[in-house]
Design a protein around this motif. Structure first.
Motif, PDB file in Angstrom:
ATOM      1  N   LEU A  16      57.386 -15.004  16.885  1.00  0.00           N
ATOM      2  CA  LEU A  16      57.403 -14.227  15.646  1.00  0.00           C
ATOM      3  C   LEU A  16      57.043 -15.083  14.435  1.00  0.00           C
ATOM      4  CD1 LEU A  16      60.481 -11.899  16.185  1.00  0.00           C
ATOM      5  CD2 LEU A  16      58.082 -11.213  16.045  1.00  0.00           C
ATOM      6  N   ARG A  19      53.324 -15.385  13.674  1.00  0.00           N
ATOM      7  CA  ARG A  19      52.624 -14.209  13.156  1.00  0.00           C
ATOM      8  C   ARG A  19      52.521 -14.295  11.628  1.00  0.00           C
ATOM      9  NH1 ARG A  19      51.547 -10.515  16.855  1.00  0.00           N
ATOM     10  NH2 ARG A  19      51.341  -8.885  15.280  1.00  0.00           N
ATOM     11  N   LYS A  22      55.512 -12.678  10.007  1.00  0.00           N
ATOM     12  CA  LYS A  22      56.748 -12.955  10.770  1.00  0.00           C
ATOM     13  C   LYS A  22      57.475 -11.669  11.152  1.00  0.00           C
ATOM     14  CE  LYS A  22      57.382 -17.481   8.644  1.00  0.00           C
ATOM     15  NZ  LYS A  22      56.019 -17.780   8.887  1.00  0.00           N
ATOM     16  N   GLU A  23      56.683 -10.647  11.566  1.00  0.00           N
ATOM     17  CA  GLU A  23      57.251  -9.366  11.964  1.00  0.00           C
ATOM     18  C   GLU A  23      56.340  -8.705  12.984  1.00  0.00           C
ATOM     19  OE1 GLU A  23      57.431  -7.534   8.126  1.00  0.00           O
ATOM     20  OE2 GLU A  23      55.423  -6.670   8.321  1.00  0.00           O
ATOM     21  N   MET A  24      56.926  -7.741  13.725  1.00  0.00           N
ATOM     22  CA  MET A  24      56.166  -7.019  14.739  1.00  0.00           C
ATOM     23  C   MET A  24      56.908  -5.731  15.063  1.00  0.00           C
ATOM     24  SD  MET A  24      54.865  -8.455  18.390  1.00  0.00           S
ATOM     25  CE  MET A  24      53.842  -7.467  19.449  1.00  0.00           C
ATOM     26  N   LEU A  25      56.157  -4.701  15.440  1.00  0.00           N
ATOM     27  CA  LEU A  25      56.796  -3.456  15.836  1.00  0.00           C
ATOM     28  C   LEU A  25      57.608  -3.684  17.109  1.00  0.00           C
ATOM     29  CD1 LEU A  25      53.980  -0.848  15.181  1.00  0.00           C
ATOM     30  CD2 LEU A  25      56.136  -1.086  13.946  1.00  0.00           C
ATOM     31  N   LEU A  29      56.632  -5.287  21.166  1.00  0.00           N
ATOM     32  CA  LEU A  29      57.348  -6.548  21.361  1.00  0.00           C
ATOM     33  C   LEU A  29      58.222  -6.493  22.612  1.00  0.00           C
ATOM     34  CD1 LEU A  29      57.923  -9.365  20.249  1.00  0.00           C
ATOM     35  CD2 LEU A  29      59.707  -8.365  18.830  1.00  0.00           C
ATOM     36  N   LYS A  32      56.410  -7.388  25.865  1.00  0.00           N
ATOM     37  CA  LYS A  32      55.971  -8.766  26.091  1.00  0.00           C
ATOM     38  C   LYS A  32      56.868  -9.452  27.120  1.00  0.00           C
ATOM     39  CE  LYS A  32      53.151  -9.907  22.326  1.00  0.00           C
ATOM     40  NZ  LYS A  32      51.934  -9.704  23.081  1.00  0.00           N
ATOM     41  N   LEU A  64      60.576  -1.864  13.116  1.00  0.00           N
ATOM     42  CA  LEU A  64      59.943  -3.142  12.857  1.00  0.00           C
ATOM     43  C   LEU A  64      60.971  -4.251  12.962  1.00  0.00           C
ATOM     44  CD1 LEU A  64      57.122  -4.258  11.642  1.00  0.00           C
ATOM     45  CD2 LEU A  64      58.445  -4.453   9.546  1.00  0.00           C
ATOM     46  N   ARG A  66      61.780  -8.147  12.082  1.00  0.00           N
ATOM     47  CA  ARG A  66      61.340  -9.186  11.144  1.00  0.00           C
ATOM     48  C   ARG A  66      62.282 -10.366  11.225  1.00  0.00           C
ATOM     49  NH1 ARG A  66      60.793  -6.970   5.344  1.00  0.00           N
ATOM     50  NH2 ARG A  66      58.829  -6.217   6.181  1.00  0.00           N
TER      51      ARG A  66
END
Length: 70
Positions: A16, A19, A22-25, A29, A32, A64, A66
């Motif tokens: 993270l 990125r 520094k966030e992702m749905l 995620l 992964k 999200l 974060r």
């Protein structure tokens, strides 16, 4: 067990942190795979959210995740 928890935490946080924002749905995620831990990604997500390392926000496109600044 303890060693896998720490390795999975480090791997997820470093992913993270690499990125741009520094966030992702959450949904992509969770799909992964972690290389260093046999435990499920959802386990590590809940572990880091509970410990305060990650924050979860509701957005129109979904949840999200974060990295927490503090």
């Amino acid at each position: 067990m303890y060693d896998f928890t720490i390795q999975g935490r480090k791997e997820l946080l470093s992913f993270l942190n690499r990125r741009k924002y520094k966030e992702m749905l959450l949904a992509p995620l969770e799909k992964k795979r972690l290389r260093l831990s046999p435990l499920d990604m959802r386990f590590h997500l809940r572990d880091l959210i509970g410990s305060g390392h990650l924050k979860v926000l509701q957005t129109p496109s979904g949840m999200l995740v974060r990295v927490s600044k503090d």
